[in-house]
Scaffold this motif. Structure first.
Motif, short mmCIF file in Angstrom:
data_model
loop_
_atom_site.label_atom_id
_atom_site.label_comp_id
_atom_site.label_asym_id
_atom_site.label_seq_id
_atom_site.Cartn_x
_atom_site.Cartn_y
_atom_site.Cartn_z
N LYS A 62 46.94 35.74 42.09
CA LYS A 62 45.87 35.81 41.09
C LYS A 62 44.70 34.92 41.51
O LYS A 62 43.54 35.31 41.38
N THR A 63 45.01 33.74 42.00
CA THR A 63 43.94 32.85 42.45
C THR A 63 43.22 33.45 43.64
O THR A 63 41.99 33.36 43.76
N GLN A 64 43.98 34.10 44.52
CA GLN A 64 43.39 34.76 45.69
C GLN A 64 42.38 35.81 45.25
O GLN A 64 41.24 35.86 45.75
N TYR A 65 42.75 36.65 44.28
CA TYR A 65 41.84 37.72 43.84
C TYR A 65 40.73 37.19 42.95
O TYR A 65 39.67 37.80 42.87
N ILE A 92 43.30 36.23 23.38
CA ILE A 92 42.94 37.58 23.79
C ILE A 92 42.87 37.65 25.32
O ILE A 92 42.21 36.82 25.94
N GLY A 93 43.57 38.63 25.91
CA GLY A 93 43.36 38.91 27.33
C GLY A 93 44.31 38.28 28.32
O GLY A 93 44.05 38.32 29.52
N CYS A 94 45.43 37.67 27.86
CA CYS A 94 46.41 37.12 28.81
C CYS A 94 47.12 38.25 29.54
O CYS A 94 47.11 39.40 29.10
N GLN A 146 37.16 25.30 32.57
CA GLN A 146 36.64 26.59 33.05
C GLN A 146 37.04 26.78 34.51
O GLN A 146 36.92 25.87 35.33
N GLY A 147 37.52 27.97 34.83
CA GLY A 147 37.94 28.26 36.19
C GLY A 147 39.39 27.93 36.47
O GLY A 147 39.90 28.22 37.55
N VAL A 184 41.67 37.56 35.11
CA VAL A 184 41.36 37.71 36.54
C VAL A 184 40.46 36.57 37.02
O VAL A 184 40.66 36.00 38.08
N MET A 185 39.45 36.22 36.21
CA MET A 185 38.49 35.20 36.63
C MET A 185 38.79 33.81 36.06
O MET A 185 38.10 32.84 36.37
N PHE A 186 39.81 33.70 35.18
CA PHE A 186 40.18 32.43 34.55
C PHE A 186 39.03 31.84 33.73
O PHE A 186 38.94 30.62 33.57
N GLU A 187 38.13 32.68 33.24
CA GLU A 187 37.04 32.23 32.39
C GLU A 187 37.41 32.49 30.94
O GLU A 187 38.17 33.41 30.65
#
Length: 748
Positions: free
Chosen positions: A446-449, A64-66, A35-36, A10-13
């Motif tokens: 996804k980028t919007q959220y 992990i987490g895709c 990052q981001g 969700v946060m691309f971190e």
């Protein structure tokens, strides 16, 4: 060597761990740079970097987490690397996270609390921007590169003028509206709006482009049509908008010398990190050696280098691919040339779609073409579509479009739908449309959220800080008193925490005694083994012997059932009561739990798997008649034989009923042994489950009592305030709790 990527979809971190410390250090800058960014934007270069660092030695990777899209994308990209995926986030989880973000922002917008309103106020416009459902898709390029032709192909009409003079006049927005059957046109200027009334969109746009040119050439300060903007709106076939409002924009070329605003508008689309427009940049094969594209491509390269957002929103369309002779140079070589051209401009890993917009447009408006253009369409078909008879492969644009394997397979299936669908695939247009559809749902949203969540985090942090400051302001005590109060409060909570830990540790020390169940199981097994041994002492039994064996077995079964109903169940209930009393005793001195109402449900005195006695009347199934020959001595009829004491024997046949003991045991006796084994195992599992329920119930009550007592400690240290201030502090605490409860997206 193993690399682990812990990624937040969700946060691309993300965090990266490597069991080789040297390589871990060498990856620090790569991690910082990405990052981001979404993992699909950087994973290819990242793995390339890892390969370089390991000298191409084999290595394993865990991600992990895709989400499902990202996982599929990476699998197709690197099928030669051992990549393990863990905790993949499915579409429902993604939607739940989006809903949590929306819920928090909606709560903040509706709240009447000053603290919440003040935290939200600076972010209102930003929230509106990122909540917008409008997605702009500007088509950008130098003049005469085929922008308008591409847009005509996308909408499946021949509406936009494609001559050089017209396209330099003004922008035209093409609004996708799948509820309209026919396109409508609008000219908007000076707060006014004029619609086309005759339904001829092509002529309407030509007329207004002429007026736009007059506007530009008019040297007077007062323009006849100030701020002129054109719009057409209608249905675009074969394009899924995912409930977003798509606006395609035909822009004048940025190298137009007639209006400097064109260049400014073009660059604003490229650098707009708020609305995130999807940019289609059209490359013309005939102009790539000129310098017309240089300035715009330089700006794009800056976006690629400096932008922390997804760069996949900038898409390159290599138009007029039909001008390339694939018999002299393959499509792969042609695209390598385009990639090299862009890399020289500082643009790496660009998404390049080879397309013939003219072919795609002609295929969709075939019935309205002139004879000359119909002939051109036939030539396109001959060139682009493979011919098995001539061993001609065609242009094969689908194989070289930047799509995933699953996307290509999806388009291959559409080829069989009909001639038009197949031609849109062969021309390259279907690949571009599918990429836009998937990008909107898998990247843009996804980028919007991601941005909305960043805003929500910021608002929440401000609320949290404001509450803390307000609480401190309300406490009218000296620093010394405050420090003493905090120390006493910490001490009381530490004592409370120690009590909780000790209680839980003591509870966990109580072991479950199951030996008596296992002992009972052994006793039953021995009883049946005795019967089995008696049964197999002989191969057959008489009916009376079999009846006696069954009666003995029935007695054993009866005794076993009595043993279960009395000894076993009684002991199980005793053990449970003993366990319950032990726990109550452990917690009694530490917490004032309301434990009296925690009781157990006693085991039923009736067996859950009741066993009936063996029916003796069923013996006939296993009996058979057996005939034996019996020999006995008799007195001879002759006196001489009697005198000499000669032995005389006589034989005769005797019939008797016997029981087949093996079948009797298999069908009747052995199943009872298994039934009792299953019954005891069921009781054992039920017994353990009741223990677990009591254990969990007490642990939950201890946790609840701990929180309640801790809150009482907090209340205790606010008692020195006035009632008014106590009320305000309590209100702040309620606000804090409500805010945390609503903001559950922090748990991602």
């Amino acid at each position: 060597m193993k690399v682990i990527i812990d990624y937040d979809t969700v946060m691309f971190e993300f965090k990266i761990e490597c069991n080789d410390s040297t390589i871990q250090n060498s990856l620090k800058q790569t991690i910082k740079d990405n990052q981001g960014k979404r993992i699909t934007d950087w994973v290819k270069e990242f793995i390339k970097k890892v390969k370089e660092e390991t000298n191409n030695d084999p290595f394993a990777m865990k991600i992990i987490g895709c989400d499902l899209y990202e996982e599929q994308y990476i699998k197709e990209l690197f099928n030669e690397i051992n990549i393990e995926f863990e905790k993949t986030v499915d579409d429902k989880d993604i939607q739940d996270k989006y809903k949590a973000i929306d819920n928090f922002l909606e709560y903040a917008e509706k709240s009447k609390e000053d603290i919440v309103k003040n935290a939200l106020r600076p972010n209102i416009e930003n929230i509106k921007t990122h909540r917008s459902t409008i997605i702009e898709i500007p088509v950008i390029a130098t003049m005469s590169s085929g922008k308008s032709t591409l847009l005509n192909a996308l909408i499946g009409k021949d509406y936009l003028p494609e001559d050089t003079g017209a396209t330099t006049a003004t922008t035209c927005d093409i609004i996708v509206n799948n509820h309209l059957h026919n396109f409508i046109g609008k000219a908007i200027f000076d707060g006014k709006e004029e619609k086309n009334t005759n339904g001829n969109i092509s002529e309407f746009l030509k007329d207004w482009n002429l007026k736009a040119n007059e506007n530009i050439n008019d040297k007077n300060d007062e323009k006849k049509y100030p701020d002129l903007k054109l719009q057409i709106e209608g249905f675009i076939p074969n394009l899924n908008t995912s409930n977003f409002n798509l606006h395609f924009i035909d822009t004048p070329g940025p190298n137009s010398s007639q209006h400097s605003h064109h260049k400014e508008k073009t660059f604003s689309y490229l650098k707009d990190n708020q609305n995130l427009p999807i940019v289609l940049y059209v490359l013309d094969p005939e102009k790539m050696d000129s310098k017309d594209d240089d300035f715009t491509l330089d700006e794009i390269s800056k976006v690629f280098k400096n932008n922390n957002k997804s760069i996949d929103r900038i898409i390159f369309v290599y138009n007029k691919i039909d001008r390339e002779d694939i018999e002299e140079k393959s499509i792969k070589e042609i695209l390598n040339k385009v990639e090299s051209f862009l890399e020289r401009k500082g643009i790496k890993n660009a998404k390049i779609f080879p397309i013939s917009a003219q072919y795609a447009k002609f295929a969709q408006i075939e019935n309205n073409l002139t004879n000359k253009k119909k002939s051109d369409l036939r030539n396109y078909r001959d060139n682009f579509i493979h011919n098995i008879d001539d061993n001609y492969k065609g242009y094969q644009l689908l194989e070289y479009a930047p799509l995933t394997n699953s996307q290509r397979e999806q388009l291959r299936k559409t080829i069989t739908n009909g001639e038009l669908d197949s031609e849109l695939v062969y021309s390259g247009l279907a690949a571009l449309k599918l990429y836009l559809e998937d990008y909107i749902i898998n990247h843009h949203k996804k980028t919007q959220y991601k941005e909305l969540k960043t805003i929500a985090n910021k608002v929440y942090k401000q609320i949290e800080t404001s509450i803390q400051l307000e609480e401190e302001r309300l406490e009218e005590i000296t620093e010394g008193q405050k420090k003493e109060k905090e120390e006493n409060q910490k001490k009381d909570i530490a004592i409370l925490d120690k009590k909780k830990k000790e209680a839980i540790e003591d509870i966990n020390k109580i072991k479950v005694d199951k030996n008596f169940i296992e002992q009972k199981s052994r006793e039953f097994t021995m009883s049946f083994n005795d019967i089995k041994n008696k049964t197999f002492q002989r191969e057959e039994l008489s009916k009376n012997e079999a009846i006696k064996l069954i009666e003995e077995t029935n007695e054993v079964i009866k005794n076993m059932q009595i043993s279960i109903k009395t000894d076993l169940i009684s002991e199980m209930n005793n053990q449970l009561h003993k366990y319950l009393e032990n726990i109550k005793k452990i917690t009694k001195d530490k917490f004032s739990l309301d434990a009296n109402n925690i009781e157990i449900n006693a085991f039923n005195a009736e067996m859950e798997n009741s066993v009936n006695a063996i029916n003796i009347n069923q013996l006939h199934k296993y009996q058979e008649e057996k005939v034996e020959t019996i020999t006995r001595e008799i007195e001879s009829k002759w006196w001489i034989k009697r005198k000499l004491n000669w032995k005389v024997t006589e034989e005769h046949k005797v019939s008797k009923t016997i029981i087949k003991i093996v079948d009797l045991y298999r069908d009747t006796l052995e199943p009872y042994s298994k039934t009792f084994t299953i019954t005891l195992e069921d009781y054992k599992q039920n017994f353990i489950e009741k223990f677990c329920n009591i254990h969990d119930s007490f642990i939950n009550r201890i946790e609840t009592e701990f929180e309640n007592t801790k809150n009482n400690i907090f209340e205790k240290y606010t008692s020195s305030m006035s009632e008014d201030k106590i009320h305000k502090v309590m209100k702040l605490k309620e606000l804090k709790k409500l805010t945390i409860d609503i903001k559950n997206f922090r748990r991602n």
